[in-house]
Design an enzyme around this catalytic site. Structure first.
Site, short mmCIF file in Angstrom:
data_model
loop_
_atom_site.label_atom_id
_atom_site.label_comp_id
_atom_site.label_asym_id
_atom_site.label_seq_id
_atom_site.Cartn_x
_atom_site.Cartn_y
_atom_site.Cartn_z
N GLY A 130 34.87 42.79 43.86
CA GLY A 130 33.80 42.21 43.04
C GLY A 130 32.76 43.21 42.57
N ARG A 181 51.88 26.67 40.30
CA ARG A 181 50.79 27.14 39.44
C ARG A 181 50.04 25.99 38.75
NH1 ARG A 181 50.42 32.29 37.49
NH2 ARG A 181 52.68 32.56 37.64
N MET A 226 43.40 38.27 40.36
CA MET A 226 44.77 38.77 40.43
C MET A 226 45.84 37.67 40.28
SD MET A 226 44.19 41.91 40.54
CE MET A 226 45.75 42.68 40.94
N ASN A 228 38.51 39.33 29.97
CA ASN A 228 39.06 40.12 31.07
C ASN A 228 38.60 41.56 30.93
OD1 ASN A 228 40.80 40.70 33.32
ND2 ASN A 228 42.29 41.58 31.89
N HIS A 233 40.03 45.36 31.87
CA HIS A 233 41.25 46.04 32.30
C HIS A 233 40.98 47.55 32.36
CE1 HIS A 233 45.43 46.79 32.99
NE2 HIS A 233 45.47 47.63 31.98
N VAL A 251 49.95 39.72 29.08
CA VAL A 251 49.27 40.45 30.15
C VAL A 251 48.45 41.58 29.52
CG1 VAL A 251 49.58 41.87 32.22
CG2 VAL A 251 51.04 39.88 31.86
C1 GRF Z 1 38.77 46.36 37.94
O1 GRF Z 1 39.12 47.70 37.90
C2 GRF Z 1 39.29 45.62 36.75
O2 GRF Z 1 39.47 46.43 35.65
C3 GRF Z 1 40.63 45.11 37.21
O3 GRF Z 1 40.46 44.82 38.56
C4 GRF Z 1 39.45 45.65 39.11
C5 GRF Z 1 38.51 44.76 39.87
O4 GRF Z 1 37.59 45.48 40.61
N1 GRF Z 1 41.04 43.98 36.40
P1 GRF Z 1 36.32 44.75 41.23
O5 GRF Z 1 36.83 43.60 42.07
O6 GRF Z 1 35.45 44.27 40.11
O7 GRF Z 1 35.64 45.78 42.07
#
Ligand code: GRF
Length: 229
Positions: free
Chosen positions: A28, A81, A106, A123, A125, A160
């Site tokens: 987080g 799901r 995730m 999102n 990434h 994705v």
């Molecule tokens: C981040 O690097 C984000 O890009 C990816 O997951 C990671 C999450 O990290 N989708 P955090 O939980 O915010 O520290």
């Protein structure tokens, strides 16, 4: 081509801030960046709720420390799901979020869920999309011998890490980087980029032009050039 604001009612105000739900699974640190950026009463964005699919995730402690409601919808407690996502939608509905931010969440969301929040799921990434989608993006960048990677904040579609890009920041790959160092450097950029994008959305600076979304005034300042993580 006509430009239409991504958040129709923007600009949002501190009295009626953009209502954001954050979905998490782990540490987080991006959630923390949002809590830090939007924690005071003058903010146009408010984190209304944090939902984790993992019990005990550190992100839940961060929400608690900030006084933000949080809850767990553990995917392991559901047969499939669709039933997990129904529970997620029901949990979210209490908070009427206008925007959902996936911050290290995730689980893949189904088209049905995405349709329920069409163009309202964001999102982050850790790569310059469309490069290196999926998990272990920093590892993929190192394996490819890339010299520059980065991070992307984008709208979620049914692919994705493929939805319309909102903003990106470039991150140099240094000769002695390993995966952990590179991942950490990328995250430093994510923590700056994500709150800026959300603020721009709340201010009404994000407009759609055809299938592109442009954030007026954010680029090229936020491309990460010259940023130090
Ligand atoms: C981040 O690097 C984000 O890009 C990816 O997951 C990671 C999450 O990290 N989708 P955090 O939980 O915010 O520290």
């Amino acid at each position: 081509m006509d430009a239409t604001p991504l958040i129709p009612r923007a600009p949002c105000s501190p009295t009626t801030p953009l209502r954001v739900a954050v979905l998490v699974s782990g540490s987080g640190s991006n959630l923390q960046a949002m809590l830090d950026a939007f924690g005071d009463a003058s903010s146009q964005v408010r984190v209304e709720v944090v939902v984790s699919n993992v019990p005990g995730a550190k992100a839940l402690d961060r929400a608690a420390a900030a006084g933000v409601p949080s809850l767990v919808v553990d995917h392991k407690g559901y047969a499939d799901r669709p039933s997990f996502e129904r529970a997620l939608l029901e949990a979210l509905s209490t908070y009427s979020p206008e925007l959902i931010v996936l911050a290290g969440f995730m689980r893949i969301l189904s088209p049905t869920f995405i349709e329920a929040f069409a163009r309202r799921i964001v999102n982050v990434h850790p790569a310059l999309c469309p490069a290196f989608p999926g998990t272990h993006a920093a590892r993929q960048a190192l394996a490819a011998g890339a010299r520059i990677t980065g991070c992307t904040v984008h709208l979620v579609d049914s692919g994705v890490d493929t939805g319309p890009i909102l903003a990106q920041a470039a991150v140099p790959i240094l000769t002695d980087d390993d995966e952990a160092r590179l991942q950490q450097r990328i995250q430093g950029y994510e923590h700056r980029l994500l709150p800026r994008v959300l603020r721009a959305l709340a201010e009404g600076h994000a407009v759609t032009r055809g299938n592109r979304v442009l954030i007026e005034g954010l680029e090229p300042e936020a491309w990460g050039l010259g940023w130090r993580a």
